[in-house]
Design an enzyme around this catalytic site. Sequence first.
Site, PDB file in Angstrom:
ATOM      1  N   GLU A 222       1.685  -0.416  -4.890  1.00 29.80           N
ATOM      2  CA  GLU A 222       0.861   0.780  -5.283  1.00 29.80           C
ATOM      3  C   GLU A 222       2.113   2.116  -5.190  1.00 29.80           C
ATOM      4  O   GLU A 222       2.061   2.329  -4.108  1.00 29.80           O
ATOM      5  CB  GLU A 222      -0.022   0.726  -4.405  1.00 29.80           C
TER       6      GLU A 222
ATOM      7  N   ASP B 199       1.126  -1.132   0.330  1.00 34.07           N
ATOM      8  CA  ASP B 199      -0.179   0.582  -0.089  1.00 34.07           C
ATOM      9  C   ASP B 199       0.777   1.012  -0.243  1.00 34.07           C
ATOM     10  O   ASP B 199       1.744   1.217   0.782  1.00 34.07           O
ATOM     11  CB  ASP B 199      -1.110  -0.074   1.222  1.00 34.07           C
TER      12      ASP B 199
END
Length: 720
Positions: free
Chosen positions: A391, A355
Amino acid sequence: MQMADDRPQTAGTEVWRGKAYPLGATYDGSGTNFALFSEVAERVELCLFDAEGSETRVPLPEVDGFVWHGFLPDVEPGQRYGYRVHGPYDPAAGHRCNPNKLLLDPYAKAIDGFFEWDQSLFSYNFGDPDSRNDDDSAARMPKCVVINPYFDWGVDRPPQHEYADSVIYETHVKGLTYQHPDIPERLRGTYAGIAEPVIIDHLHNLGITAIELMPVHHFANDSTLVDKGLSNYWGYNTIGFFAPDTKYSASATPGGQVQEFKTMVRALHEAGIEVILDVVYNHTAEGNHMGPTICMRGIDNSAYYRLVDDDKRYYMDYTGTGNSLNVGHPHSLQLIMDSLRYWVTEMHVDGFRFDLASTLAREFYDVDRLSAFFELVQQDPIVSQVKLIAEPWDVGPGGYQVGNFPPQWTEWNGKYRDTVRDFWRGEDASLGEFASRLTGSADLYESTARRPVASINFVTAHDGFTLRDLVSYNEKHNEANGEDNNDGESHNRSWNCGAEGPTDDPAVNELRARQQRNFIATLLLSQGVPMLCHGDELGRTQGGNNNGFCQDNEITWIDWEKVDADLLEFAQAVSGLRAEHPIFRRRRFFSGRPVRHRGAEGLPDISWFRPDGSEMNDEDWDAGFGKSIAVYLNGLGISDRDQRGQRITDDSFVLLFNAHHEAIEFTLPPEQFGQEWTPVIDSSTPGGVPSNADTVSCGTSIKVEGRSLIVLIAGSASDD
């Protein structure tokens, strides 16, 4: 008020010097070793809790290299514990030690209980952030749990699917299973629920090779959400990087979630399905300077977090959540790397999706491909061998880094999502960019010696509209989140097909169904690695909510009683086509050059055509915009070999894309590209089965309905 320093240790607890490594609580069959890093600590107390919550404090007797440690021969699995750290409390200097606050072990393998938010969990008095609060927090805190590391894995073998052969399914443990009627009620919403045959069969039938679980590291429900009657459903609020969250466990035994998670992984591996974890190493649940003191903040604040240089009371925030982990400190880096290795070696997971990965690349302020974190991953013999997905953005300056991660990494390709959405909603999208996204995004990855699999292609993900909502809403509808619909992305590149939200108009509903099929087919037939968001193949809706992070309810859970059977059939058919034909799973970029192979001399590995059947030229590409295009894929031009060294060949295909609102007659390529073509997929029909599957001769025309695509196959490939 009695201070934590004044409370005496309970007599009779035997403690030996122990070892400084490994960090955390480690049971070896004869007792448990405890080790905690803190460079600023003056004294560290291990706090043991019995079943009634009574606390026994044991000062750790030794410190080596800033690691405080001790071995307790009487401590066995199931023991609940925490820490109190004595040291400086000087926020202006970056220090926030307070022994009145019970702290979680950053290396805890299991955590039991929940945060009960009140003032005692904070180091200041509400309304006065510059004050110091010395209320004891133990009664309101969850506790760490000593685990037994032994588990009978049997002959568990990681499936180790190559990226090119992978289809990833992003999912949520609870959202996937909580409403499934064929899962025993006590297992719904749990790791054990995912291991149920009905879920595994669904994944198999859809051609899924890996599930990507949204965060399962133990996380905190934000107090601001709890106050609103909501909760942190997504889980991007980690506070335990080694502990599977107990909220997804069917086990009532403290620490039982560890065994249950391993059992799930073993069952998925037996079915040939990999497990990828969505991990949040960029920040923690302690938030900014107004957040609670529940773990690293009270252990060694300046070592674990990035602080503002000219005022260390405040935190650098590249994540929008209040803090950022200090990846420039060796012990923070060690925490991340130890966690990653643990999940691979002990929990047998197959990869990670990071993330806001750009935050981990910020050596100082700018994003750096050669940061210490990436160097450590590169040389690590364990972590470097599993799937690594970034990401590739954060909210800081220069944080959007699609295409810029190191060679061994793959990336969520946000440009793929945006381009494909624009094309199918009829925007004046660049045909050149659409062609690039369809063929693996060579413009992003080829110059750095990466391959098409560097691109994790997706149209939807947990963050944003579901696929059905993408074609049903022009605007977000997040009123249930309690922020007056101001949260969530406002520019979604969505199109409601003529009506906002649910409608009885059959023409609108038919168009929406067709658009969903277009997106799924484009995704699964693009080069790179496709990622489906769970429930998109079923027609899942969130009622227009594009930011369901706080909705742990029917808004976000899959409703298995409302399945779009036609859409599911279509997704299964296209996924099966992808699995059967390596032309859609190329390991190298197309070259566009003539192929030198028996039966294919002079034909390129890829060719692009206008609807009139003539090849695209420079002027056509330079024109920039369009809504219809055809592509020829040469099955004899794959230029790759299997593990035995045999050349890989396949059938050739022609894909006809029509994003125009009206039907268009496409003229098939001339005879040198293939004599006859047979339609195998037609997105204008409910199940994708062509209404007319008769063979079509080269050079003749075929009608492609408005906003649809047709896939045609040529004769069988020649053997090498």
